[in-house]
Design a protein around this motif. Structure first.
Motif, PDB file in Angstrom:
ATOM      1  N   VAL A 233      74.852 124.008  83.985  1.00  6.24           N
ATOM      2  CA  VAL A 233      75.111 123.613  82.607  1.00  6.24           C
ATOM      3  C   VAL A 233      73.862 123.865  81.767  1.00  6.24           C
ATOM      4  N   SER A 234      74.040 123.887  80.434  1.00  2.30           N
ATOM      5  CA  SER A 234      72.920 124.052  79.506  1.00  2.30           C
ATOM      6  C   SER A 234      72.792 122.808  78.636  1.00  2.30           C
ATOM      7  N   GLY A 235      71.578 122.410  78.365  1.00  6.83           N
ATOM      8  CA  GLY A 235      71.321 121.253  77.522  1.00  6.83           C
ATOM      9  C   GLY A 235      69.963 121.367  76.873  1.00  6.83           C
ATOM     10  N   MET A 236      69.565 120.290  76.185  1.00  8.49           N
ATOM     11  CA  MET A 236      68.278 120.273  75.501  1.00  8.49           C
ATOM     12  C   MET A 236      67.364 119.237  76.141  1.00  8.49           C
ATOM     13  N   PRO A 237      66.113 119.603  76.473  1.00  4.51           N
ATOM     14  CA  PRO A 237      65.158 118.622  76.976  1.00  4.51           C
ATOM     15  C   PRO A 237      64.814 117.621  75.876  1.00  4.51           C
ATOM     16  N   VAL A 238      64.911 116.331  76.177  1.00  6.54           N
ATOM     17  CA  VAL A 238      64.650 115.315  75.161  1.00  6.54           C
ATOM     18  C   VAL A 238      63.581 114.319  75.583  1.00  6.54           C
TER      19      VAL A 238
END
Length: 247
Positions: A233-238
């Protein structure tokens, strides 16, 4: 009126035709016109334009704004109009250099023109207390809180000075210069191969799992993660070893 139009080579006449038609259509010197320098707005319409913008940009986070009105195209000769309405064109960003629409709603010849304006929006921000070189690690003494021109650059200003302590400058700052996102080096929250928490958020719910980072988690850049069930999956580092996916 033909003297208003420049002499054009045949290859350029077709491209100029819409502009020429617009100029020639406004043949009478009307309520907005003056002898030299192009059409003038008049105090009531200027006040309407300013208030229209201020109503849109002033709020709790931006308590003050200044509106500098430009000039209409000096080639225009607008038909007389009893009532001109100012409006914000769809999709217009009302910070910095922008425009406001003006249209005749009560006159013998309808017309619509655009007025260039510059909108300065002021609000709280942080500035360098002294000259700071690129590569400098920010400390409490490096910054002071003050009102800044938020619209001066596209890059967002920093709203929370505490949140950037320990961050590294990507570019130098002069004394009194506002600190913006573009001036900070991106943080790396984790490296490839590290175990990360994966949060899927949306519609009033959140699902939390874990996975293996396949790429480095750089702030502001998408990252790929292989979840425990093998799905990529793809996401944003937060945050530190945290990836968020918006559903």
């Amino acid at each position: 009126m033909n003297s208003l139009l420049p002499t054009l080579r045949p290859s350029r006449r077709a491209a100029f035709a819409p502009v020429a038609a617009a100029v020639l259509a406004c043949t009478a010197v009307g309520a907005l016109a003056q002898p030299t320098g192009g059409p003038a707005l008049g105090a009531p319409l200027e006040a309407q334009v300013r208030q229209l913008i201020l109503d849109r940009v002033v709020g709790p986070a931006t308590p003050r704004a200044e509106v500098a009105l430009g000039r209409l195209d000096p080639r225009l000769r607008l038909a007389a109009c009893q009532k001109v309405d100012a409006y914000i064109p769809s999709g217009t960003r009302l910070w910095g250099s922008t425009r406001v629409g003006l249209r005749c709603v009560d006159g013998p010849t309808p017309w619509n023109v655009y007025l260039p304006v510059t909108v300065h929006v002021f609000g709280p921000g942080w500035v360098a207390a002294a000259p700071l070189p690129a590569g400098h690690v920010l400390a409490q003494a490096d910054l002071r809180s003050t009102e800044i021109n938020l619209s001066e650059q596209r890059s967002p200003a920093i709203p929370d000075g505490q949140a950037v302590l320990g961050r590294t400058l990507a570019q130098p700052l002069s004394a009194g210069q506002a600190l913006r996102e573009v001036a900070l080096k991106s943080r790396q929250w984790f490296g490839p191969g590290e175990t990360v928490q994966v949060r899927a958020v949306g519609g009033g719910f959140a699902i939390v799992g874990s996975g293996e980072a396949l790429t480095a988690g750089m702030e502001g850049q998408p990252v790929r993660v292989r979840t425990d069930n093998g799905k990529v999956v793809s996401g944003m580092p937060v945050g530190e070893r945290v990836v968020e996916i918006t559903l």
